[in-house]
Design a protein around this motif. Structure first.
Motif, PDB file in Angstrom:
ATOM      1  N   ASP A  41      41.396   4.382  48.889  1.00 51.29           N
ATOM      2  CA  ASP A  41      41.118   4.088  50.141  1.00 51.29           C
ATOM      3  C   ASP A  41      39.519   3.582  50.191  1.00 51.29           C
ATOM      4  O   ASP A  41      38.890   3.258  51.389  1.00 51.29           O
ATOM      5  CB  ASP A  41      41.469   4.676  51.186  1.00 51.29           C
ATOM      6  N   SER A  76      42.842   3.497  58.252  1.00 49.40           N
ATOM      7  CA  SER A  76      43.418   4.215  57.720  1.00 49.40           C
ATOM      8  C   SER A  76      43.125   4.890  56.627  1.00 49.40           C
ATOM      9  O   SER A  76      43.705   5.841  55.773  1.00 49.40           O
ATOM     10  CB  SER A  76      45.080   3.520  57.188  1.00 49.40           C
ATOM     11  N   ARG A 116      53.514   2.927  48.867  1.00 50.43           N
ATOM     12  CA  ARG A 116      52.618   2.694  47.778  1.00 50.43           C
ATOM     13  C   ARG A 116      53.195   1.974  46.556  1.00 50.43           C
ATOM     14  O   ARG A 116      52.587   1.352  45.764  1.00 50.43           O
ATOM     15  CB  ARG A 116      52.162   4.021  46.974  1.00 50.43           C
ATOM     16  N   SER A 185      56.745   5.405  55.434  1.00 53.44           N
ATOM     17  CA  SER A 185      57.857   4.833  54.637  1.00 53.44           C
ATOM     18  C   SER A 185      58.832   5.929  54.031  1.00 53.44           C
ATOM     19  O   SER A 185      59.979   5.483  53.889  1.00 53.44           O
ATOM     20  CB  SER A 185      57.182   3.987  53.366  1.00 53.44           C
ATOM     21  N   TYR A 224      59.392   1.566  61.000  1.00 54.70           N
ATOM     22  CA  TYR A 224      59.951   0.616  60.166  1.00 54.70           C
ATOM     23  C   TYR A 224      61.328   0.184  61.089  1.00 54.70           C
ATOM     24  O   TYR A 224      61.986  -0.978  60.685  1.00 54.70           O
ATOM     25  CB  TYR A 224      60.077   0.734  58.675  1.00 54.70           C
TER      26      TYR A 224
HETATM   27  N1  LIG Z   1      45.466   3.319  53.587  1.00 53.96           N
HETATM   28  C1  LIG Z   1      46.629   3.432  53.139  1.00 53.96           C
HETATM   29  C2  LIG Z   1      47.839   3.373  53.946  1.00 53.96           C
HETATM   30  N2  LIG Z   1      48.087   2.741  55.185  1.00 53.96           N
HETATM   31  C3  LIG Z   1      49.441   3.252  55.490  1.00 53.96           C
HETATM   32  C4  LIG Z   1      50.060   4.245  54.367  1.00 53.96           C
HETATM   33  C5  LIG Z   1      51.184   4.812  54.329  1.00 53.96           C
HETATM   34  C6  LIG Z   1      52.177   3.978  55.073  1.00 53.96           C
HETATM   35  C7  LIG Z   1      53.782   4.554  54.927  1.00 53.96           C
HETATM   36  O1  LIG Z   1      53.951   5.383  53.998  1.00 53.96           O
HETATM   37  O2  LIG Z   1      54.508   3.830  55.712  1.00 53.96           O
HETATM   38  C8  LIG Z   1      48.999   4.178  53.395  1.00 53.96           C
HETATM   39  C9  LIG Z   1      49.301   5.105  52.376  1.00 53.96           C
HETATM   40  C10 LIG Z   1      48.014   6.107  51.509  1.00 53.96           C
HETATM   41  O3  LIG Z   1      47.347   6.425  52.267  1.00 53.96           O
HETATM   42  O4  LIG Z   1      48.250   6.144  50.375  1.00 53.96           O
END
Ligand SMILES: NCc1[nH]cc(CCC(=O)O)c1CC(=O)O
Length: 239
Positions: A41, A76, A116, A185, A224
């Motif tokens: 990130d 995030s 991911r 997710s 979702y």
């Molecule tokens: N900044 C990345 C981000 N923004 C939202 C999600 C996950 C969302 C999901 O799993 O629905 C992630 C994944 C991560 O931190 O690797």
């Protein structure tokens, strides 16, 4: 320094949504992982995520999303100090009315797998534990919440949702800001898979799950299942 790839710019989509549905509230995710060949990130140098260099990029991303019509930006990334920096950047560009939904208590979770996979953003090395929170640590969420509130966050988010209902409740009891819960997710995929196998009734289990978020203290639920749940609730005359 590893490359940030110029792809997946969400601005055209923001514009399209705003043109077609001017009353819709658009909320965008601010982070570098979809643009990074490392899936992290932040900006990576010698295997380390550079906090302050990353924040500089996040500010540019947030301003560009606001310019494209975002009403809410949601960082995030979990870098320290980014809420204040983004607030200042938005204000200085005239976006004083754009809100910040901070991913405040975002855990280094295995539940993000399907997201991911979709983004091809699995970490290229290591994990995200240097900036996301330890699932075993509940109290750190309170520290993060206090900092985010002080830095100017308008809403606080807990993520994932179902396994972290206790964190939602703790933040709700300790903050006057609206609390959001992200049903991520992996949680969605678990329900879908069980439903596909005939093990769970989809409508019942989803509405129960979302009700539990609310009971735990969530003012906002990101899921979702949003469209489907809204249809079910409408059919049942619940709104
Ligand atoms: N900044 C990345 C981000 N923004 C939202 C999600 C996950 C969302 C999901 O799993 O629905 C992630 C994944 C991560 O931190 O690797």
């Amino acid at each position: 320094m590893r490359g940030i790839q110029p792809r997946r710019n969400c601005s055209p989509f923001n514009r399209m949504i705003k043109e077609k549905y001017p009353d819709a509230i658009v909320c965008t995710d601010v982070a570098l992982d979809p643009y990074s060949d490392q899936g992290h990130d932040g900006v990576v140098e010698d295997g380390v995520i550079l906090n302050d260099v990353t924040i500089n990029q996040l500010c540019k991303q947030a301003v560009s999303q606001a310019r494209a019509g975002a009403d809410i930006v949601a960082p995030s990334d979990m870098q320290d100090g980014r809420v204040k920096a983004i607030r200042d950047a938005l204000d200085s560009e005239g976006f004083t009315n754009v809100s910040i939904l901070s991913y405040t208590a975002k855990y280094a979770s295995a539940y993000y797998g399907p997201f991911r996979d979709a983004l091809d953003s699995h970490p290229g090395f290591g994990d995200k534990k240097t900036y996301q929170q330890d699932p075993a640590n509940g109290r750190e969420a309170l520290i993060e919440a206090a900092l985010d509130a002080q830095e100017g966050a308008d809403m606080l988010m807990v993520k994932p949702g179902m396994p972290y209902l206790d964190i939602i409740r703790r933040l709700k009891d300790n903050s006057d800001l609206p609390i959001a819960a992200y049903h991520v997710s992996g949680e969605y995929a678990m329900l879908k898979a069980a439903v596909e196998r005939g093990w769970l009734d989809e409508k019942d289990v989803v509405l129960e799950t979302l009700t539990c978020f609310k009971r735990a203290g969530a003012d906002i639920i990101l899921t979702y299942y949003a469209k489907q749940a809204a249809q079910w609730m409408k059919e049942d005359g619940l709104y």
